[in-house]
Enzyme design. Structure first.
Site, mmCIF file in Angstrom:
data_model
loop_
_atom_site.group_PDB
_atom_site.id
_atom_site.type_symbol
_atom_site.label_atom_id
_atom_site.label_comp_id
_atom_site.label_asym_id
_atom_site.label_seq_id
_atom_site.Cartn_x
_atom_site.Cartn_y
_atom_site.Cartn_z
ATOM 1 N N ASP A 1 9.600 2.917 1.669
ATOM 2 C CA ASP A 1 8.411 3.692 2.022
ATOM 3 C C ASP A 1 8.215 3.607 3.531
ATOM 4 O OD1 ASP A 1 5.876 4.633 2.573
ATOM 5 O OD2 ASP A 1 4.939 3.740 0.817
ATOM 6 N N PHE B 1 0.859 -1.178 0.000
ATOM 7 C CA PHE B 1 0.000 0.000 0.000
ATOM 8 C C PHE B 1 0.896 1.228 0.000
ATOM 9 C CE2 PHE B 1 -2.396 3.533 1.652
ATOM 10 C CZ PHE B 1 -3.549 3.451 0.884
ATOM 11 N N LYS C 1 2.920 11.491 6.829
ATOM 12 C CA LYS C 1 2.083 11.292 8.005
ATOM 13 C C LYS C 1 2.624 12.022 9.226
ATOM 14 C CE LYS C 1 -0.125 7.074 6.349
ATOM 15 N NZ LYS C 1 -1.348 7.749 5.896
#
Length: 390
Positions: free
Chosen positions: A216, A131, A245
């Protein structure tokens, strides 16, 4: 009113009005322990004073210039984040998906201009169950039907291999491979931790084949796992870190690609950008986040409190939990179908005062703010035990 909002999410039936630290309050005055932390965007909790102070001070001075002009916090933010990460250059963006898209462009351009890959032949190796976001390019290499179905035609240039299988990565590399893009821990897939030795093997394979290793760390980085980066647990340094984030402190979207100059230096003026990327407010908050992480306090909290969380969750194995995975203050909990679906357990938890999120039908994810206390962790685990009892 809810029908006026596009139905691209299926939230729990709670409407949050205010929050502080690890707790949120809904419109009816009910309080809940936040054990999701906005998928790690709230690593430092709701309303951390140092982050709010940085935002307020910046709001009174300057919020946006676009990159048509410099502002007085941009280069400091890039230098401080680069120093924290051990890299020479930073390219600030806004969302995690933008950071991934940026890295794809950088890797391809590096492949053509540095490695010498033939024009339009670059390929990137990715992992199944990944994801990385939901843009059209990213869903082109997703294996999740919900993310992918009916969004084609898809972008070519990606090869999908099993997660955690270094030999499969090696076998997929050819003369046109420019990068391997992986999550050091797969979050959306259920907090999947790869086998010990996988990340060092990927690093060695990439180095030997002149391929960029892109990590990531948008969910796993910036303290979540008990280290600055999840890669740090195996002393692995990728060529590019993708961050987001928590970098915005739960206040403003901030993301970044962090790498050395021989990689990020391939970009020249006009070849990539963002109106809001690296804006003054984002840089002010991002610098405050870097200062919090530079002390090591939050990494240590995640490490020690994470041990407490995982010890507590392990005791639920005979009560309807079939597996617990994760690292630091991050856990994926597989639920025996006889105890209920992941969604049903999360709804029971909500009624018991704990907010969490399900994924893939039978898994619950926990990722509380790093400011959570040990007693709050114990209480959350006890609420989960009650929810499992139905």
């Amino acid at each position: 009113m809810r029908d006026r909002c596009a139905h691209n999410y299926h939230p729990l039936p709670v409407v949050v009005r205010e929050a502080a630290g690890s707790w949120v309050t809904d419109v009816d005055g009910n309080r809940y322990l936040d054990c999701l932390a906005a998928y790690s965007a709230l690593n430092f909790g709701h309303g951390h004073p140092a982050l709010l102070d940085a935002a307020r001070e910046q709001l009174d001075r300057l919020t946006l210039t676009s990159r048509a002009f410099d502002h007085d916090g941009l280069y400091e933010f890039c230098a401080e984040l680069g120093d924290l990460s051990g890299k020479e250059m930073v390219l600030p963006m806004n969302t995690g998906a933008e950071a991934v898209e940026t890295a794809i462009k950088v890797a391809r351009k590096w492949g053509y201009e540095v490695k010498g890959v033939a024009a339009d032949q670059a390929n990137i190796i990715v992992a199944a169950d990944n994801f990385h976001g939901r843009t059209t390019t990213i869903v082109s290499f997703s294996t999740d039907p919900d993310a992918r179905n009916n969004f084609g035609p898809f972008t070519p240039g990606f090869t999908v291999v099993p997660y955690g299988a270094a030999a499969a990565i090696e076998a997929a590399i050819d003369a046109n491979t420019v990068a391997v893009l992986i999550e050091p821990i797969q979050g959306e897939a259920g907090v999947l931790v790869p086998p010990t030795g996988f990340l060092p093997a990927v690093r060695e394979i990439c180095t030997r084949n002149n391929v960029l290793f892109v990590a990531d760390e948008i969910q796993s980085g910036l303290g979540r796992t008990g280290a600055l980066f999840a890669c740090d647990h195996e002393n692995v340094v990728p060529d590019l870190y993708l961050l987001g984030k928590a970098l915005g402190g739960g206040i403003v979207p901030v993301s970044a690609v962090v790498a050395d100059a021989d990689v990020l230096g391939v970009l020249k003026p006009g070849q990539h950008g963002s109106t809001f990327g690296g804006n003054p407010l984002a840089c002010a908050v991002g610098r405050a986040v870097v200062r919090l992480l530079a002390t090591g306090e939050f990494q240590e909290r995640a490490r020690t409190l994470g041990e407490r969380l995982h010890d507590g969750l392990g005791e639920l194995m005979p009560m309807g939990v079939t597996a617990v995975r994760g690292r630091g203050l991050w856990a994926g909990i597989d639920i025996d179908p006889s105890a209920g679906t992941g969604r049903a357990i999360c709804e029971r938890l909500m009624r018991l005062g704990v907010l969490a999120k399900d994924t893939h039908g039978s898994t619950i994810r926990l990722a509380p703010p790093l400011v959570i206390t040990g007693d709050e962790i114990d209480w959350a685990v006890s609420r989960l035990a009650e929810a499992l009892r139905g």
